[in-house]
Motif scaffolding. Structure first.
Motif, mmCIF file in Angstrom:
data_model
loop_
_atom_site.group_PDB
_atom_site.id
_atom_site.type_symbol
_atom_site.label_atom_id
_atom_site.label_comp_id
_atom_site.label_asym_id
_atom_site.label_seq_id
_atom_site.Cartn_x
_atom_site.Cartn_y
_atom_site.Cartn_z
ATOM 1 N N LEU A 1 30.699 15.275 -3.338
ATOM 2 C CA LEU A 1 30.327 16.649 -3.682
ATOM 3 C C LEU A 1 28.912 16.966 -3.214
ATOM 4 C CD1 LEU A 1 31.792 16.991 -7.302
ATOM 5 C CD2 LEU A 1 32.749 17.855 -5.165
ATOM 6 N N ASN A 2 28.009 16.028 -3.402
ATOM 7 C CA ASN A 2 26.622 16.212 -2.993
ATOM 8 C C ASN A 2 26.524 16.496 -1.494
ATOM 9 O OD1 ASN A 2 23.636 14.118 -3.034
ATOM 10 N ND2 ASN A 2 23.837 16.313 -2.912
ATOM 11 N N TYR A 3 27.207 15.675 -0.689
ATOM 12 C CA TYR A 3 27.132 15.834 0.768
ATOM 13 C C TYR A 3 28.010 16.969 1.277
ATOM 14 C CZ TYR A 3 24.245 11.722 1.465
ATOM 15 O OH TYR A 3 23.195 10.834 1.468
ATOM 16 N N ALA A 4 29.013 17.376 0.478
ATOM 17 C CA ALA A 4 29.836 18.513 0.889
ATOM 18 C C ALA A 4 29.014 19.791 0.916
ATOM 19 C CB ALA A 4 31.020 18.667 -0.063
ATOM 20 N N PHE A 5 28.114 19.948 -0.052
ATOM 21 C CA PHE A 5 27.290 21.156 -0.115
ATOM 22 C C PHE A 5 25.940 20.995 0.577
ATOM 23 C CE2 PHE A 5 30.128 21.645 -3.804
ATOM 24 C CZ PHE A 5 30.636 22.899 -3.540
ATOM 25 N N ASP A 6 25.564 19.764 0.842
ATOM 26 C CA ASP A 6 24.292 19.507 1.533
ATOM 27 C C ASP A 6 24.510 18.450 2.605
ATOM 28 O OD1 ASP A 6 21.639 19.510 2.215
ATOM 29 O OD2 ASP A 6 21.014 18.197 0.557
ATOM 30 N N ILE B 1 37.030 18.291 -0.972
ATOM 31 C CA ILE B 1 38.339 17.939 -1.538
ATOM 32 C C ILE B 1 38.337 16.501 -2.039
ATOM 33 C CG2 ILE B 1 40.773 17.585 -0.976
ATOM 34 C CD1 ILE B 1 40.504 19.963 0.979
ATOM 35 N N CYS B 2 37.777 15.599 -1.231
ATOM 36 C CA CYS B 2 37.677 14.200 -1.674
ATOM 37 C C CYS B 2 36.853 14.086 -2.957
ATOM 38 C CB CYS B 2 37.051 13.344 -0.580
ATOM 39 S SG CYS B 2 38.114 13.039 0.844
ATOM 40 N N GLY B 3 35.768 14.873 -3.029
ATOM 41 C CA GLY B 3 34.930 14.833 -4.224
ATOM 42 C C GLY B 3 35.681 15.284 -5.460
ATOM 43 N N ILE B 4 36.450 16.349 -5.332
ATOM 44 C CA ILE B 4 37.219 16.847 -6.474
ATOM 45 C C ILE B 4 38.259 15.818 -6.904
ATOM 46 C CG2 ILE B 4 38.876 18.600 -7.202
ATOM 47 C CD1 ILE B 4 37.360 20.575 -5.376
ATOM 48 N N VAL B 5 38.956 15.223 -5.927
ATOM 49 C CA VAL B 5 39.974 14.215 -6.251
ATOM 50 C C VAL B 5 39.340 13.014 -6.952
ATOM 51 C CG1 VAL B 5 41.623 12.577 -5.271
ATOM 52 C CG2 VAL B 5 41.551 14.930 -4.413
ATOM 53 N N PHE B 6 38.225 12.544 -6.418
ATOM 54 C CA PHE B 6 37.572 11.375 -7.022
ATOM 55 C C PHE B 6 37.041 11.692 -8.414
ATOM 56 C CE2 PHE B 6 36.638 7.783 -3.954
ATOM 57 C CZ PHE B 6 37.679 8.114 -3.095
ATOM 58 N N MET B 7 36.504 12.902 -8.610
ATOM 59 C CA MET B 7 36.004 13.270 -9.932
ATOM 60 C C MET B 7 37.143 13.339 -10.947
ATOM 61 S SD MET B 7 32.717 13.449 -9.654
ATOM 62 C CE MET B 7 32.021 14.415 -10.982
ATOM 63 N N MET C 1 27.407 3.845 0.477
ATOM 64 C CA MET C 1 28.205 5.014 0.844
ATOM 65 C C MET C 1 27.295 6.164 1.278
ATOM 66 S SD MET C 1 30.808 7.202 -1.532
ATOM 67 C CE MET C 1 31.534 8.753 -0.945
ATOM 68 N N ARG C 2 26.191 6.365 0.591
ATOM 69 C CA ARG C 2 25.257 7.426 0.969
ATOM 70 C C ARG C 2 24.635 7.152 2.341
ATOM 71 N NH1 ARG C 2 24.069 10.931 -3.141
ATOM 72 N NH2 ARG C 2 22.190 11.652 -2.090
ATOM 73 N N LEU D 1 35.310 1.661 -19.055
ATOM 74 C CA LEU D 1 34.416 2.579 -18.338
ATOM 75 C C LEU D 1 34.179 2.185 -16.887
ATOM 76 C CD1 LEU D 1 31.690 3.191 -21.079
ATOM 77 C CD2 LEU D 1 33.825 4.424 -20.687
ATOM 78 N N LEU D 2 34.666 1.020 -16.470
ATOM 79 C CA LEU D 2 34.386 0.561 -15.110
ATOM 80 C C LEU D 2 35.073 1.438 -14.064
ATOM 81 C CD1 LEU D 2 34.531 -3.330 -15.506
ATOM 82 C CD2 LEU D 2 32.591 -1.767 -15.749
ATOM 83 N N TRP D 3 36.339 1.761 -14.268
ATOM 84 C CA TRP D 3 37.053 2.635 -13.327
ATOM 85 C C TRP D 3 36.383 4.011 -13.244
ATOM 86 C CZ3 TRP D 3 41.574 2.218 -10.249
ATOM 87 C CH2 TRP D 3 42.112 3.419 -9.800
ATOM 88 N N PRO D 4 36.131 4.704 -14.373
ATOM 89 C CA PRO D 4 35.445 5.994 -14.271
ATOM 90 C C PRO D 4 34.071 5.884 -13.599
ATOM 91 C CG PRO D 4 36.418 5.754 -16.445
ATOM 92 C CD PRO D 4 36.553 4.425 -15.763
ATOM 93 N N ALA D 5 33.335 4.801 -13.867
ATOM 94 C CA ALA D 5 32.006 4.660 -13.260
ATOM 95 C C ALA D 5 32.096 4.612 -11.744
ATOM 96 C CB ALA D 5 31.330 3.395 -13.791
ATOM 97 N N LEU D 6 33.083 3.889 -11.223
ATOM 98 C CA LEU D 6 33.243 3.780 -9.771
ATOM 99 C C LEU D 6 33.601 5.120 -9.149
ATOM 100 C CD1 LEU D 6 33.503 2.167 -7.132
ATOM 101 C CD2 LEU D 6 35.872 1.649 -7.787
ATOM 102 N N PHE D 7 34.630 5.765 -9.655
ATOM 103 C CA PHE D 7 35.130 6.976 -9.010
ATOM 104 C C PHE D 7 34.237 8.188 -9.264
ATOM 105 C CE2 PHE D 7 38.867 4.364 -8.615
ATOM 106 C CZ PHE D 7 39.375 4.760 -7.382
ATOM 107 N N LEU D 8 33.588 8.249 -10.418
ATOM 108 C CA LEU D 8 32.674 9.371 -10.646
ATOM 109 C C LEU D 8 31.444 9.274 -9.753
ATOM 110 C CD1 LEU D 8 32.830 9.770 -14.535
ATOM 111 C CD2 LEU D 8 33.766 11.316 -12.805
ATOM 112 N N SER D 9 30.943 8.050 -9.545
ATOM 113 C CA SER D 9 29.765 7.901 -8.685
ATOM 114 C C SER D 9 30.102 8.234 -7.233
ATOM 115 C CB SER D 9 29.210 6.475 -8.794
ATOM 116 O OG SER D 9 30.165 5.516 -8.355
ATOM 117 N N LEU D 10 31.262 7.760 -6.751
ATOM 118 C CA LEU D 10 31.651 8.078 -5.375
ATOM 119 C C LEU D 10 32.011 9.557 -5.234
ATOM 120 C CD1 LEU D 10 33.766 4.924 -4.426
ATOM 121 C CD2 LEU D 10 31.310 5.320 -4.213
ATOM 122 N N GLY D 11 32.650 10.112 -6.262
ATOM 123 C CA GLY D 11 32.971 11.540 -6.239
ATOM 124 C C GLY D 11 31.720 12.397 -6.173
#
Length: 207
Positions: A99-104, A118-124, A26-27, A85-95
């Motif tokens: 967020l990282n690329y939204a600000f940089d 917005i996508c980052g906030i939703v995924f987080m 994704m990165r 923890l598998l679901w949170p691991a997936l969506f937190l990492s993508l979120g």
């Protein structure tokens, strides 16, 4: 228990590898602007980094399949696990990526990319809210050995111990005494319904 242990360990490692590859691929896509394409009859403006489409698709499907294997094994054997923890691991990492690329953002693009933010906030939220529920439950699954009744071997999984206990519960309908129950346990052991360890633990529990 060696084969299930190996299967559980390898499937969990495979899921972790799949999540890592999805995160990295994704990165790689976001580094070229967040969208890319390969193949087809149309002229492609932004090509995908070499190998990334295959890695992303393979890691997604591979991770899903291995997560299914992991779930099947841990539920079947009743062992503590990280399923919640598998679901949170997936969506937190993508979120985090969003967020990282939204600000940089990549290249010379400046400012905040609101679509990614917005996508980052939703995924987080999709990963963080379930994490608040599943983290205590996961921790409890690793500490519930404290509930083990006295007299049972420490190495026996709790779920398996409960199934054995249900088979060796003293019979109250016939008013059988301790001698009768010991004889019943001996017969179960002779038929192979109880292993040597289970038989010894059941006797200790009864006595």
């Amino acid at each position: 228990m060696v084969r299930p242990t190996i299967t559980i360990g390898l499937s969990l490692a495979g899921v972790a590898c799949g999540l890592t590859l999805v995160y990295l691929s994704m990165r790689a896509v976001m580094d070229v602007g967040g969208f890319c394409a390969e193949g087809g009859p149309f002229e492609i403006e932004t090509h995908c980094p070499q190998g990334v489409p295959g890695v992303m698709v393979g890691s997604l499907w591979g991770g899903i399949i291995l997560a299914g294997v992991y779930a099947w094994q841990v539920i079947r054997h009743g062992v503590p696990n990280f399923l919640g923890l598998l679901w949170p691991a997936l969506f937190l990492s993508l979120g985090w990526n969003f967020l990282n690329y939204a600000f940089d953002p990549p290249g010379t693009q400046g400012g905040v990319v609101w679509g990614w933010l917005i996508c980052g906030i939703v995924f987080m939220l999709m990963g963080g809210l379930p994490l608040l529920v599943m983290l205590p439950a996961t921790a409890h699954s690793f500490t519930r050995e404290r509930e083990r009744p006295k007299g049972w071997p420490a190495g026996m999984p709790l779920a398996h111990m409960q199934r054995v206990a249900a088979r060796v519960q003293p019979s109250t309908a016939s008013g059988a005494g301790m001698v009768d129950e010991l004889e019943r346990l001996a017969k179960l052991h002779e038929r192979g319904a109880l292993s040597d360890d289970e038989y010894a633990a059941a006797k200790a529990r009864l006595l």
